[in-house]
Design a protein around this motif. Sequence first.
Motif, short mmCIF file in Angstrom:
data_model
loop_
_atom_site.label_atom_id
_atom_site.label_comp_id
_atom_site.label_asym_id
_atom_site.label_seq_id
_atom_site.Cartn_x
_atom_site.Cartn_y
_atom_site.Cartn_z
N ASP A 1 -19.23 48.49 -28.58
CA ASP A 1 -18.29 48.00 -27.57
C ASP A 1 -17.44 46.85 -28.12
OD1 ASP A 1 -19.29 49.83 -25.76
OD2 ASP A 1 -20.53 48.37 -24.69
N TYR A 2 -18.07 45.92 -28.82
CA TYR A 2 -17.33 44.80 -29.40
C TYR A 2 -16.26 45.28 -30.37
CZ TYR A 2 -16.23 40.82 -32.35
OH TYR A 2 -15.56 39.87 -33.05
N LEU A 3 -16.67 46.17 -31.27
CA LEU A 3 -15.77 46.71 -32.28
C LEU A 3 -14.59 47.43 -31.61
CD1 LEU A 3 -17.07 48.56 -35.37
CD2 LEU A 3 -15.48 49.72 -33.91
N HIS A 4 -14.85 48.31 -30.66
CA HIS A 4 -13.79 49.10 -30.04
C HIS A 4 -12.92 48.27 -29.10
CE1 HIS A 4 -16.02 53.10 -30.93
NE2 HIS A 4 -15.24 52.73 -31.93
N ASN A 5 -13.47 47.22 -28.52
CA ASN A 5 -12.67 46.39 -27.61
C ASN A 5 -11.89 45.28 -28.32
OD1 ASN A 5 -13.02 47.48 -24.94
ND2 ASN A 5 -15.18 46.98 -25.19
N ASN A 6 -12.08 45.12 -29.60
CA ASN A 6 -11.38 44.08 -30.35
C ASN A 6 -9.86 44.18 -30.21
OD1 ASN A 6 -11.40 42.64 -33.59
ND2 ASN A 6 -12.45 41.79 -31.83
N PRO A 7 -9.25 45.35 -30.34
CA PRO A 7 -7.79 45.46 -30.17
C PRO A 7 -7.34 45.19 -28.73
CG PRO A 7 -8.63 47.36 -31.35
CD PRO A 7 -9.82 46.62 -30.82
N VAL A 8 -8.18 45.48 -27.77
CA VAL A 8 -7.86 45.20 -26.36
C VAL A 8 -7.87 43.69 -26.15
CG1 VAL A 8 -8.59 45.49 -23.96
CG2 VAL A 8 -8.83 47.40 -25.58
N GLU A 9 -8.92 43.03 -26.64
CA GLU A 9 -9.02 41.57 -26.52
C GLU A 9 -7.87 40.86 -27.23
OE1 GLU A 9 -11.26 39.84 -24.68
OE2 GLU A 9 -12.04 41.76 -23.98
N ALA A 10 -7.39 41.46 -28.33
CA ALA A 10 -6.27 40.87 -29.07
C ALA A 10 -4.93 41.12 -28.39
CB ALA A 10 -6.24 41.42 -30.50
N GLY A 11 -4.91 41.98 -27.38
CA GLY A 11 -3.68 42.27 -26.65
C GLY A 11 -2.81 43.34 -27.30
N PHE A 12 -3.38 44.10 -28.24
CA PHE A 12 -2.61 45.15 -28.92
C PHE A 12 -2.45 46.39 -28.05
CE2 PHE A 12 -4.39 43.56 -33.24
CZ PHE A 12 -3.54 42.48 -33.20
N VAL A 13 -3.48 46.71 -27.27
CA VAL A 13 -3.48 47.91 -26.44
C VAL A 13 -4.21 47.60 -25.14
CG1 VAL A 13 -3.39 49.59 -28.35
CG2 VAL A 13 -5.61 48.74 -27.55
N GLU A 14 -4.04 48.49 -24.16
CA GLU A 14 -4.76 48.31 -22.89
C GLU A 14 -6.11 49.01 -22.89
OE1 GLU A 14 -2.57 48.94 -19.30
OE2 GLU A 14 -0.79 47.92 -20.10
N GLN A 15 -6.20 50.12 -23.61
CA GLN A 15 -7.45 50.89 -23.69
C GLN A 15 -7.87 51.03 -25.15
OE1 GLN A 15 -9.15 51.98 -20.97
NE2 GLN A 15 -7.59 50.87 -19.82
N PRO A 16 -9.15 50.92 -25.45
CA PRO A 16 -9.60 51.01 -26.84
C PRO A 16 -9.12 52.26 -27.57
CG PRO A 16 -11.42 50.31 -25.45
CD PRO A 16 -10.27 50.68 -24.53
N GLU A 17 -9.12 53.39 -26.88
CA GLU A 17 -8.73 54.65 -27.53
C GLU A 17 -7.24 54.73 -27.85
OE1 GLU A 17 -9.16 55.45 -23.07
OE2 GLU A 17 -10.31 54.39 -24.59
N ASP A 18 -6.46 53.80 -27.35
CA ASP A 18 -5.03 53.77 -27.67
C ASP A 18 -4.74 53.15 -29.04
OD1 ASP A 18 -4.50 54.93 -25.22
OD2 ASP A 18 -4.10 53.00 -24.24
N TYR A 19 -5.70 52.47 -29.62
CA TYR A 19 -5.51 51.83 -30.92
C TYR A 19 -5.83 52.84 -32.02
CZ TYR A 19 -5.57 48.07 -34.39
OH TYR A 19 -5.31 47.27 -35.46
#
Length: 182
Positions: A143-161
Amino acid sequence: MSRKYKFRDNEKLYFVSFAVVHWIDVFIRNEYRQVLLDSLRYCQEKKGLEVYAYCLMTSHVHLIISSQGKPLAEILRDFKSFTSTQLRKAITENPQESRKEWMLWVMERAGKRNGNNKGFQFWQQHNHPIVLNSNFLIQQKLDYLHNNPVEAGFVEQPEDYIYSSARDYAGTKGLLDILLIE
């Protein structure tokens, strides 16, 4: 280095993270990201690296990995050494790289301060491997790994990165062949 953070059993799952020196945002360019992805593929095909999850951020990488062959410490050492050389070359030869002189200066300065290097350092020294010996820990790191781009504001959903295995876990083929954690 603490004995707590070492690869002890290469067949276990490990969460590892490693970052560019001074957290330089190198991986904002596709050609630099491609060097990493190609190198991970090579390690999978030739060195027995098993990748279960990954996330390539702008200044660092997160992986959940194991191995059925060569020791993980050796695989990551070779991976970091090779990518360091290749990325230095890519930065040096990239006419579009406006930060070239600054990045190379910072990396050369870091290398001169570290006796383990030959005057250049791309990656920070440690991988900080954490053995994932419970379902709770596996899920937490995934969860941490996949949510990293969401937390950074790059995408809204993990699978979008696109530079993450979150796509694979959501049922869409990602950029790297991985083994899913069931």
